[in-house]
Motif scaffolding. Structure first.
Motif, PDB file in Angstrom:
ATOM      1  N   CYS A  72     -55.865  -9.294 -73.172  1.00  0.00           N
ATOM      2  CA  CYS A  72     -54.671  -8.474 -72.903  1.00  0.00           C
ATOM      3  C   CYS A  72     -54.671  -7.902 -71.493  1.00  0.00           C
ATOM      4  CB  CYS A  72     -54.566  -7.330 -73.912  1.00  0.00           C
ATOM      5  SG  CYS A  72     -54.266  -7.865 -75.593  1.00  0.00           S
ATOM      6  N   ARG A  73     -55.782  -7.998 -70.794  1.00  0.00           N
ATOM      7  CA  ARG A  73     -55.840  -7.524 -69.420  1.00  0.00           C
ATOM      8  C   ARG A  73     -54.933  -8.358 -68.506  1.00  0.00           C
ATOM      9  NH1 ARG A  73     -55.935  -3.673 -65.856  1.00  0.00           N
ATOM     10  NH2 ARG A  73     -57.275  -3.971 -64.060  1.00  0.00           N
ATOM     11  N   ILE A  74     -54.794  -9.646 -68.815  1.00  0.00           N
ATOM     12  CA  ILE A  74     -54.066 -10.556 -67.911  1.00  0.00           C
ATOM     13  C   ILE A  74     -52.617 -10.097 -67.684  1.00  0.00           C
ATOM     14  CG2 ILE A  74     -53.363 -12.950 -67.469  1.00  0.00           C
ATOM     15  CD1 ILE A  74     -55.743 -13.809 -69.246  1.00  0.00           C
ATOM     16  N   PRO A  75     -51.841  -9.832 -68.753  1.00  0.00           N
ATOM     17  CA  PRO A  75     -50.451  -9.399 -68.497  1.00  0.00           C
ATOM     18  C   PRO A  75     -50.362  -8.045 -67.806  1.00  0.00           C
ATOM     19  CG  PRO A  75     -50.753 -10.052 -70.797  1.00  0.00           C
ATOM     20  CD  PRO A  75     -52.109  -9.997 -70.189  1.00  0.00           C
ATOM     21  N   GLN A  76     -51.454  -7.279 -67.798  1.00  0.00           N
ATOM     22  CA  GLN A  76     -51.449  -6.028 -67.021  1.00  0.00           C
ATOM     23  C   GLN A  76     -51.575  -6.316 -65.528  1.00  0.00           C
ATOM     24  OE1 GLN A  76     -54.779  -3.665 -68.542  1.00  0.00           O
ATOM     25  NE2 GLN A  76     -53.331  -2.432 -69.742  1.00  0.00           N
ATOM     26  N   GLN A  77     -52.153  -7.479 -65.197  1.00  0.00           N
ATOM     27  CA  GLN A  77     -52.460  -7.760 -63.796  1.00  0.00           C
ATOM     28  C   GLN A  77     -51.402  -8.599 -63.097  1.00  0.00           C
ATOM     29  OE1 GLN A  77     -56.574  -9.222 -64.768  1.00  0.00           O
ATOM     30  NE2 GLN A  77     -57.121  -7.874 -63.079  1.00  0.00           N
ATOM     31  N   ILE A  78     -50.787  -9.521 -63.842  1.00  0.00           N
ATOM     32  CA  ILE A  78     -49.766 -10.380 -63.231  1.00  0.00           C
ATOM     33  C   ILE A  78     -48.624 -10.604 -64.208  1.00  0.00           C
ATOM     34  CG2 ILE A  78     -51.188 -11.698 -61.587  1.00  0.00           C
ATOM     35  CD1 ILE A  78     -51.296 -13.897 -63.782  1.00  0.00           C
ATOM     36  N   LEU A  95     -58.185 -16.698 -77.386  1.00  0.00           N
ATOM     37  CA  LEU A  95     -57.511 -15.396 -77.408  1.00  0.00           C
ATOM     38  C   LEU A  95     -56.545 -15.250 -76.225  1.00  0.00           C
ATOM     39  CD1 LEU A  95     -60.541 -13.161 -78.484  1.00  0.00           C
ATOM     40  CD2 LEU A  95     -58.588 -13.852 -79.903  1.00  0.00           C
ATOM     41  N   CYS A  96     -56.972 -15.706 -75.046  1.00  0.00           N
ATOM     42  CA  CYS A  96     -56.081 -15.626 -73.875  1.00  0.00           C
ATOM     43  C   CYS A  96     -54.819 -16.447 -74.120  1.00  0.00           C
ATOM     44  CB  CYS A  96     -56.796 -16.127 -72.618  1.00  0.00           C
ATOM     45  SG  CYS A  96     -58.026 -14.980 -71.981  1.00  0.00           S
ATOM     46  N   ALA A  97     -54.980 -17.642 -74.686  1.00  0.00           N
ATOM     47  CA  ALA A  97     -53.816 -18.497 -74.946  1.00  0.00           C
ATOM     48  C   ALA A  97     -52.867 -17.816 -75.923  1.00  0.00           C
ATOM     49  CB  ALA A  97     -54.287 -19.847 -75.490  1.00  0.00           C
ATOM     50  N   GLN A  98     -53.412 -17.218 -76.980  1.00  0.00           N
ATOM     51  CA  GLN A  98     -52.547 -16.546 -77.958  1.00  0.00           C
ATOM     52  C   GLN A  98     -51.805 -15.371 -77.322  1.00  0.00           C
ATOM     53  OE1 GLN A  98     -53.581 -16.014 -82.125  1.00  0.00           O
ATOM     54  NE2 GLN A  98     -55.621 -16.833 -81.736  1.00  0.00           N
ATOM     55  N   VAL A  99     -52.512 -14.607 -76.502  1.00  0.00           N
ATOM     56  CA  VAL A  99     -51.877 -13.446 -75.862  1.00  0.00           C
ATOM     57  C   VAL A  99     -50.783 -13.896 -74.900  1.00  0.00           C
ATOM     58  CG1 VAL A  99     -52.269 -11.570 -74.203  1.00  0.00           C
ATOM     59  CG2 VAL A  99     -53.819 -11.879 -76.151  1.00  0.00           C
ATOM     60  N   LEU A 100     -51.075 -14.920 -74.082  1.00  0.00           N
ATOM     61  CA  LEU A 100     -50.074 -15.395 -73.122  1.00  0.00           C
ATOM     62  C   LEU A 100     -48.859 -15.963 -73.848  1.00  0.00           C
ATOM     63  CD1 LEU A 100     -52.370 -17.046 -70.421  1.00  0.00           C
ATOM     64  CD2 LEU A 100     -51.110 -14.897 -70.238  1.00  0.00           C
ATOM     65  N   LYS A 147     -61.606 -15.257 -65.704  1.00  0.00           N
ATOM     66  CA  LYS A 147     -61.956 -14.387 -66.829  1.00  0.00           C
ATOM     67  C   LYS A 147     -63.454 -14.378 -67.084  1.00  0.00           C
ATOM     68  CE  LYS A 147     -60.285 -11.959 -69.135  1.00  0.00           C
ATOM     69  NZ  LYS A 147     -59.739 -10.581 -68.945  1.00  0.00           N
ATOM     70  N   THR A 148     -64.142 -15.453 -66.755  1.00  0.00           N
ATOM     71  CA  THR A 148     -65.561 -15.497 -67.124  1.00  0.00           C
ATOM     72  C   THR A 148     -66.429 -15.443 -65.885  1.00  0.00           C
ATOM     73  OG1 THR A 148     -65.361 -17.903 -67.251  1.00  0.00           O
ATOM     74  CG2 THR A 148     -65.280 -16.683 -69.310  1.00  0.00           C
ATOM     75  N   GLY A 185     -59.702 -11.587 -60.292  1.00  0.00           N
ATOM     76  CA  GLY A 185     -60.773 -11.309 -61.240  1.00  0.00           C
ATOM     77  C   GLY A 185     -60.236 -10.441 -62.365  1.00  0.00           C
ATOM     78  N   SER A 186     -60.659 -10.726 -63.593  1.00  0.00           N
ATOM     79  CA  SER A 186     -60.087 -10.036 -64.748  1.00  0.00           C
ATOM     80  C   SER A 186     -61.182  -9.798 -65.772  1.00  0.00           C
ATOM     81  CB  SER A 186     -58.978 -10.919 -65.341  1.00  0.00           C
ATOM     82  OG  SER A 186     -58.378 -10.304 -66.451  1.00  0.00           O
TER      83      SER A 186
END
Lengths: 314, 314
Positions: free
Chosen positions: A141-147, A165-170, A238-239, A261-262
């Motif tokens: 969930c950090r990704i949509p906070q950043q971009i 998890l990233c794919a599901q969130v996006l 992410k990693t 970086g995330s």
């Protein structure tokens, strides 16, 4: 108490001790904890960690406003005094401890200490098996906070725990997501949720993605991401790759790519996504072990075909 | 016509030929051109360039709406047909030629061909010696288009041609700028304009900068930038390093740093900054040579104590 300890190597002990609580810390009785890629890296010497690992957990708070209730806990324990903290960037506090990762014993034990301000109540609608995924889901969930991601074309590299998890969130945020992975079975889990997937060995790199998220945990991830992102697009790392890597940075400049970086993300949003059923974590559960069998559980988590391995602690 | 050519090596010739103009191209008689770091790299084989280099120029347009007047020209020549162009990203058109850099003869010659749409009129208030700096100044002006800079603390690595211009632009945008460089003389030019400077060998790395701009042109720039940028800060990569470099990317992830590739910028804004006197390029002029002496001019441009070397062509 019982605990898993990393010193020379990973081992189980029945004779670990909980240190004295610091001001504001609450004792949490651990119910369940998840093994993460970072834990596997700590075993290989990453961060020079010694102590009790474990940072994905659900437990019962022994005191504070959530006493007797199920809680999850954010892993960065900030000093609340430095300039980073005063700017609201406690996750980046230079004096922070990080539960199970940096100067702070973690959750692969009967009990751990967590600052009360880090705790969040687990809603009754969520099972413990779901709530144990809050920490990695928050990272996604950090990704949509950043971009900005809505309406954009995204590629997620890696179909493992975090990639899933990233794919599901996006996808939930209105991204057109394609996941590129190596493992048929892991890709199928995503395809079952209507997310487009491509096998790495069947992919033709095209520089068209608005966003590429590297969840490979491998030094090959970033260079591959640069082959997939369009000019002026974004690559989200992410990693962490502990070792140095050799690569060309010129394409980043020529194509004006943004590399971001995330790391850790918002637990409250992750809890909400789980509660609302927008993210399904059940298919990610590969195996569960009692705490005593943690060494075998770690072995299992290292296997390429594995997603999440849980430790049942209470 | 006279020209400087890179084939096996850099050489001057009196017998170069201008190719046939393509649709929309205008012949420009070159008055003056500047030698840039990229030109020095092209001599070493960067981009596999063969032909006439030179992309910083002022000339007189032979036709079109600026016929007979002084012009500068944007260097990316877009196809205007592909999806990148249709999205207004002509600078990143995959079919583009780049004047003096990619499949397009440049300005170290009596004449060159420039698409009319790339030309901008040089205001009469500007000298040709000033206007020849528009291309690198535009590259510096790209930074505030990409990230917010006003009120932020910025470090510019490198006090050379581009570092100087980036520092001036950032200072003009209300950034608190410190330039870190190796050369006393180059740093003094910036100090004379009220910009803070530090010698590289006297610097103590502290991770406090909101923005770090790497203008070193060296593989050491990016790792140093990561030692200076604060968590969640931005590193802007302005210069291309042709070779692979070995480095750790983990700090980018852990500290959630944003790394931004930054290339060509807005000529109109650069012209305006020069016209308004907000950027002073006069102190950057190290030497001038006639076109016939281009090989010596390139030698001069390679010297560490040099800023800008110009070729007087007409």
């Amino acid at each position: 108490m019982r605990a898993v300890v990393i010193d020379q190597q990973l081992r189980f002990t029945e004779f670990a001790e909980l240190r004295e609580p610091r001001e504001g810390e609450i004792v949490v009785d651990v119910l369940q904890a998840g093994i993460c890629e970072t834990d596997l890296q700590l075993c290989r010497g990453y961060m020079g960690f010694q102590g009790i690992p474990g940072h994905e957990f659900v437990g019962i708070a022994r005191g504070g406003r959530f006493a007797g209730q199920r809680v999850v806990g954010e892993i960065n324990c900030a000093c609340n005094k430095c300039s980073a903290c005063l700017r609201g960037m406690g996750n980046h506090c230079p004096n922070r401890t990080v539960i199970g990762i940096l100067n702070h014993d973690g959750a692969f034990a009967d009990r751990l200490l967590v600052p009360e301000e880090n705790l969040l109540l687990v809603p009754e609608t969520l099972t413990t098996d779901q709530a144990v995924f809050v920490e990695p889901l928050a990272a996604a969930c950090r990704i949509p906070q950043q971009i900005p991601v809505s309406g954009r074309q995204a590629v997620v590299l890696g179909a493992g725990r975090l990639g899933n998890l990233c794919a599901q969130v996006l996808a939930h945020h209105g991204c057109e997501v394609t996941v590129i992975g190596r493992h048929e079975e892991k890709l199928r889990l995503l395809a079952d949720r209507g997310i487009a997937v491509t096998r790495l060995d069947e992919m033709t790199p095209e520089r068209t993605a608005d966003v590429v998220v590297d969840c490979t945990g491998s030094p090959t991830g970033f260079p591959l991401a640069l082959q997939l992102v369009r000019p002026c697009g974004a690559v989200v790392l992410k990693t962490t790759v502990a070792d140095s890597q050799t690569m060309q940075m010129a394409p980043v400049v020529i194509d004006e790519v943004q590399v971001i970086g995330s790391r850790c993300g918002p637990f409250d949003i992750a809890l909400q996504l789980l509660s609302d059923g927008h993210v399904d974590v059940a298919p990610l559960l590969s195996a569960r072990y009692p705490l005593e069998d943690a060494v075998a559980a770690f072995e299992h988590a290292r296997r390429k075909d594995t997603l999440k391995v849980l430790l049942d602690i209470a």
